[in-house]
Design a protein around this motif. Structure first.
Motif, PDB file in Angstrom:
ATOM      1  N   LEU A   1       0.839  -1.202   0.000  1.00 16.47           N
ATOM      2  CA  LEU A   1       0.000   0.000   0.000  1.00 16.47           C
ATOM      3  C   LEU A   1       0.875   1.254   0.000  1.00 16.47           C
ATOM      4  O   LEU A   1       0.597   2.219  -0.730  1.00 16.47           O
ATOM      5  CB  LEU A   1      -0.919  -0.007   1.224  1.00 16.47           C
ATOM      6  N   LEU A   2       1.940   1.236   0.790  1.00 14.40           N
ATOM      7  CA  LEU A   2       2.864   2.364   0.844  1.00 14.40           C
ATOM      8  C   LEU A   2       3.524   2.601  -0.512  1.00 14.40           C
ATOM      9  O   LEU A   2       3.621   3.739  -0.976  1.00 14.40           O
ATOM     10  CB  LEU A   2       3.933   2.106   1.905  1.00 14.40           C
ATOM     11  N   ILE A   3       3.948   1.542  -1.161  1.00 18.54           N
ATOM     12  CA  ILE A   3       4.604   1.661  -2.469  1.00 18.54           C
ATOM     13  C   ILE A   3       3.642   2.248  -3.506  1.00 18.54           C
ATOM     14  O   ILE A   3       4.015   3.131  -4.283  1.00 18.54           O
ATOM     15  CB  ILE A   3       5.126   0.281  -2.943  1.00 18.54           C
ATOM     16  N   VAL A   4       2.400   1.776  -3.489  1.00 20.60           N
ATOM     17  CA  VAL A   4       1.405   2.284  -4.442  1.00 20.60           C
ATOM     18  C   VAL A   4       1.137   3.762  -4.197  1.00 20.60           C
ATOM     19  O   VAL A   4       1.023   4.555  -5.135  1.00 20.60           O
ATOM     20  CB  VAL A   4       0.095   1.470  -4.348  1.00 20.60           C
ATOM     21  N   ARG A   5       1.043   4.168  -2.918  1.00 24.06           N
ATOM     22  CA  ARG A   5       0.787   5.574  -2.620  1.00 24.06           C
ATOM     23  C   ARG A   5       1.976   6.452  -3.017  1.00 24.06           C
ATOM     24  O   ARG A   5       1.800   7.599  -3.430  1.00 24.06           O
ATOM     25  CB  ARG A   5       0.490   5.736  -1.128  1.00 24.06           C
ATOM     26  N   MET A   6       3.185   5.939  -2.903  1.00 22.43           N
ATOM     27  CA  MET A   6       4.353   6.677  -3.377  1.00 22.43           C
ATOM     28  C   MET A   6       4.270   6.868  -4.889  1.00 22.43           C
ATOM     29  O   MET A   6       4.567   7.943  -5.420  1.00 22.43           O
ATOM     30  CB  MET A   6       5.632   5.923  -3.007  1.00 22.43           C
ATOM     31  N   PHE A   7       3.841   5.837  -5.569  1.00 24.00           N
ATOM     32  CA  PHE A   7       3.644   5.856  -7.013  1.00 24.00           C
ATOM     33  C   PHE A   7       2.619   6.928  -7.388  1.00 24.00           C
ATOM     34  O   PHE A   7       2.823   7.732  -8.306  1.00 24.00           O
ATOM     35  CB  PHE A   7       3.166   4.462  -7.438  1.00 24.00           C
ATOM     36  N   GLN A   8       1.497   6.961  -6.650  1.00 27.22           N
ATOM     37  CA  GLN A   8       0.455   7.955  -6.915  1.00 27.22           C
ATOM     38  C   GLN A   8       0.922   9.362  -6.543  1.00 27.22           C
ATOM     39  O   GLN A   8       0.525  10.339  -7.187  1.00 27.22           O
ATOM     40  CB  GLN A   8      -0.817   7.600  -6.147  1.00 27.22           C
ATOM     41  N   GLY A   9       1.733   9.468  -5.485  1.00 28.41           N
ATOM     42  CA  GLY A   9       2.266  10.767  -5.106  1.00 28.41           C
ATOM     43  C   GLY A   9       3.128  11.369  -6.196  1.00 28.41           C
ATOM     44  O   GLY A   9       3.088  12.571  -6.453  1.00 28.41           O
ATOM     45  N   LEU A  10       3.922  10.533  -6.854  1.00 29.75           N
ATOM     46  CA  LEU A  10       4.713  10.991  -8.000  1.00 29.75           C
ATOM     47  C   LEU A  10       3.796  11.522  -9.089  1.00 29.75           C
ATOM     48  O   LEU A  10       4.051  12.577  -9.678  1.00 29.75           O
ATOM     49  CB  LEU A  10       5.540   9.827  -8.566  1.00 29.75           C
ATOM     50  N   SER A  11       2.728  10.788  -9.344  1.00 31.44           N
ATOM     51  CA  SER A  11       1.798  11.152 -10.408  1.00 31.44           C
ATOM     52  C   SER A  11       1.135  12.495 -10.153  1.00 31.44           C
ATOM     53  O   SER A  11       1.130  13.386 -11.004  1.00 31.44           O
ATOM     54  CB  SER A  11       0.729  10.057 -10.557  1.00 31.44           C
ATOM     55  N   VAL A  12       0.557  12.650  -8.961  1.00 34.31           N
ATOM     56  CA  VAL A  12      -0.160  13.891  -8.674  1.00 34.31           C
ATOM     57  C   VAL A  12       0.816  15.051  -8.516  1.00 34.31           C
ATOM     58  O   VAL A  12       0.468  16.210  -8.790  1.00 34.31           O
ATOM     59  CB  VAL A  12      -1.053  13.724  -7.414  1.00 34.31           C
ATOM     60  N   GLY A  13       2.056  14.761  -8.103  1.00 31.85           N
ATOM     61  CA  GLY A  13       3.066  15.798  -8.014  1.00 31.85           C
ATOM     62  C   GLY A  13       3.432  16.360  -9.374  1.00 31.85           C
ATOM     63  O   GLY A  13       3.737  17.544  -9.511  1.00 31.85           O
ATOM     64  N   GLY A  14       3.394  15.507 -10.388  1.00 26.66           N
ATOM     65  CA  GLY A  14       3.698  15.960 -11.736  1.00 26.66           C
ATOM     66  C   GLY A  14       2.513  16.553 -12.461  1.00 26.66           C
ATOM     67  O   GLY A  14       2.674  17.268 -13.457  1.00 26.66           O
ATOM     68  N   GLU A  15       1.319  16.275 -11.980  1.00 27.37           N
ATOM     69  CA  GLU A  15       0.103  16.721 -12.667  1.00 27.37           C
ATOM     70  C   GLU A  15      -0.043  18.236 -12.660  1.00 27.37           C
ATOM     71  O   GLU A  15      -0.377  18.834 -13.672  1.00 27.37           O
ATOM     72  CB  GLU A  15      -1.128  16.075 -12.010  1.00 27.37           C
ATOM     73  N   TYR A  16       0.202  18.866 -11.516  1.00 29.25           N
ATOM     74  CA  TYR A  16      -0.066  20.303 -11.390  1.00 29.25           C
ATOM     75  C   TYR A  16       0.736  21.125 -12.395  1.00 29.25           C
ATOM     76  O   TYR A  16       0.188  21.915 -13.151  1.00 29.25           O
ATOM     77  CB  TYR A  16       0.234  20.785  -9.969  1.00 29.25           C
ATOM     78  N   GLY A  17       2.066  20.938 -12.387  1.00 24.86           N
ATOM     79  CA  GLY A  17       2.914  21.767 -13.229  1.00 24.86           C
ATOM     80  C   GLY A  17       2.645  21.601 -14.710  1.00 24.86           C
ATOM     81  O   GLY A  17       2.559  22.583 -15.452  1.00 24.86           O
ATOM     82  N   THR A  18       2.493  20.354 -15.149  1.00 27.53           N
ATOM     83  CA  THR A  18       2.273  20.105 -16.569  1.00 27.53           C
ATOM     84  C   THR A  18       0.902  20.607 -17.013  1.00 27.53           C
ATOM     85  O   THR A  18       0.768  21.233 -18.071  1.00 27.53           O
ATOM     86  CB  THR A  18       2.397  18.603 -16.883  1.00 27.53           C
ATOM     87  N   THR A  19      -0.126  20.340 -16.216  1.00 28.69           N
ATOM     88  CA  THR A  19      -1.472  20.799 -16.573  1.00 28.69           C
ATOM     89  C   THR A  19      -1.556  22.318 -16.566  1.00 28.69           C
ATOM     90  O   THR A  19      -2.145  22.922 -17.468  1.00 28.69           O
ATOM     91  CB  THR A  19      -2.521  20.216 -15.610  1.00 28.69           C
ATOM     92  N   ALA A  20      -0.960  22.950 -15.543  1.00 26.76           N
ATOM     93  CA  ALA A  20      -0.965  24.411 -15.479  1.00 26.76           C
ATOM     94  C   ALA A  20      -0.268  25.008 -16.698  1.00 26.76           C
ATOM     95  O   ALA A  20      -0.743  25.980 -17.297  1.00 26.76           O
ATOM     96  CB  ALA A  20      -0.282  24.882 -14.192  1.00 26.76           C
ATOM     97  N   THR A  21       0.855  24.400 -17.064  1.00 31.20           N
ATOM     98  CA  THR A  21       1.604  24.876 -18.226  1.00 31.20           C
ATOM     99  C   THR A  21       0.795  24.715 -19.507  1.00 31.20           C
ATOM    100  O   THR A  21       0.661  25.653 -20.299  1.00 31.20           O
ATOM    101  CB  THR A  21       2.931  24.106 -18.345  1.00 31.20           C
ATOM    102  N   TYR A  22       0.237  23.527 -19.697  1.00 26.63           N
ATOM    103  CA  TYR A  22      -0.516  23.264 -20.928  1.00 26.63           C
ATOM    104  C   TYR A  22      -1.738  24.171 -21.034  1.00 26.63           C
ATOM    105  O   TYR A  22      -1.994  24.775 -22.091  1.00 26.63           O
ATOM    106  CB  TYR A  22      -0.951  21.800 -20.983  1.00 26.63           C
TER     107      TYR A  22
END
Length: 432
Positions: free
Chosen positions: A124-145
């Motif tokens: 569960l911890l590994i999956v949440r780390m995986f999702q944390g990476l995803s949502v961490g990258g979402e803001y900057g790229t979406t805001a830019t686009y």
């Protein structure tokens, strides 16, 4: 084209750009739905992964896993910002939503502690780390686009939909759990019902992926092929002042956002003495209005200027935070609480409606996604992610007013950094 000239958009071009905004922001909604549904559903699955016989211990361990996902955001902001600047915004957004889809699906089918023992919470911890990476990258790229594809003259309005979908994702996560509570018993929710929201999130992510596949790329080949594209060395060498400025006003913006959204429900119960169900109703209504405010404040920024909007945010936040929090603490009226929180969120909207756009205008295209995403993620993780912890710590020490002062000081800092914003942005503002 001069800075004041407005480009002519054909009806077809307008339609394409509006559809691109919808497609890009749909992934943002899914990302935040998937990320926050964990928090709302954890009351039912905590005992499945962290059995102890003590509900508080189970919730704390579950919350710790949630916090780890939060701390992964800066890494995600760097990783996906680099991908977006070197490979393209479209590919970065597709990868991030695919990762969130995979993470939600993995949680939905994870074996529990009773089945595989200590491996369950580790996975569960590994999956949440995986999702944390995803949502961490979402803001900057979406805001830019969204900033690059928005219609000139209406960039504030169109960019505001990033927070419309961000808040919408949180509200949908709450609504999903509430609906399940109506149709399933508590025993059913703990046994298997908690998995349903994660399945829904995975399916929604697939739909968003299909929408994002239709997007056109806004990055130019020359920018992506630049040897310094997507590098922190280039940012720190040539755009260090912009990077520090973004961290400066994002720190205050993230802190006050989380103070009046995620922490506020606990504050109403813990400090104002409001019943939990009443606090939930107040916050759901306030968040819905907050979501609806974003386009209006985006339009306001288009009229008065984004620098003025940001300075208003800092000034009003510094003036109003202490009295609003103090009045909420001594208040037992749900109506007054709703009005005070809505007022606070209206002030926060001066920032959130255009925050991504203001950041995007600080950096050239070859490092824009990295500059936006990484600076935001650092400030957000440190100041936004710690809001609840700091607030509760001061309360435990018997000095809750210190938290009010802390937020106020950070808003003064946000105001001071907002004065550093150029009256005419150096980047983006003459782009078609």
């Amino acid at each position: 084209m001069t800075a004041t000239t407005q480009p002519h958009y054909s009806a077809e071009e307008k339609r394409k750009r509006v559809f691109a905004i919808i497609s890009a922001s749909s992934g943002n909604l899914v990302e935040w739905f998937d990320f926050y549904v964990y928090s709302f559903a954890s009351i039912y699955f905590a005992s499945q992964f962290f059995p102890s016989g003590n509900p508080t211990t189970e919730f704390l361990k579950s919350a710790a896993v949630f916090a780890v996902g939060f701390l992964m955001r800066p890494i995600g902001g760097w990783l996906f910002g680099r991908i977006a600047d070197r490979v393209g915004r479209k590919k970065s957004m597709m990868i991030s939503v695919m990762m969130m889809c995979g993470g939600s699906l993995a949680i939905a089918v994870l074996p529990t502690y009773a089945t595989i023992g200590v491996a369950a919470p580790i996975l569960l911890l590994i999956v949440r780390m995986f999702q944390g990476l995803s949502v961490g990258g979402e803001y900057g790229t979406t805001a830019t686009y969204m900033s690059e594809v928005a219609l000139r003259g209406q960039r504030g309005f169109f960019s505001s939909f990033q927070y419309v979908t961000l808040i919408g994702g949180q509200l949908l996560a709450v609504l999903t759990v509430v609906i399940l509570e109506v149709f399933l018993t508590e025993a059913e929710l703990k046994a298997w019902g908690w998995r349903i929201p994660f399945v829904i999130g995975a399916i929604a992510a697939v739909v968003s992926l299909l929408l994002r596949r239709t997007l056109h790329e806004t990055s130019k080949a020359a920018d992506m092929n630049n040897k310094e594209a997507g590098t922190l060395a280039y940012i720190f060498k040539h755009h260090r002042a912009a990077f520090i400025t973004v961290i400066g006003y994002t720190a205050g913006g993230s802190l006050i956002f989380y103070t009046f959204t995620t922490y506020m429900q606990k504050y109403l119960v813990n400090s104002a003495g409001m019943p939990a169900k009443t606090a939930s109703i107040v916050m759901t209504g306030a968040l819905f209005l907050y979501m609806c405010m974003q386009p209006l404040f985006g339009m306001l920024a288009d009229r008065i200027g984004r620098r003025n909007s940001m300075m208003l945010f800092g000034a009003l936040g510094a003036i109003a935070t202490f009295p609003i929090l103090a009045m909420l603490r001594g208040n037992d009226s749900p109506v007054l609480a709703f009005l005070l929180i809505t007022l606070a969120l209206a002030i926060v909207s001066l920032y959130t409606s255009i925050g991504g756009l203001v950041k995007a205008e600080m950096f050239p295209p070859e490092v824009r996604a990295l500059g936006v995403g990484f600076s935001y993620a650092i400030a957000n993780a440190i100041f936004g992610g710690s809001a609840e912890f700091v607030g509760l710590t001061f309360k435990n020490l018997g000095h809750e007013n210190w938290f009010f002062v802390y937020v106020t000081v950070m808003m003064v800092i946000a105001f001071l950094f907002s004065t550093r914003l150029p009256k005419t942005p150096s980047y983006l503002h003459t782009d078609h």
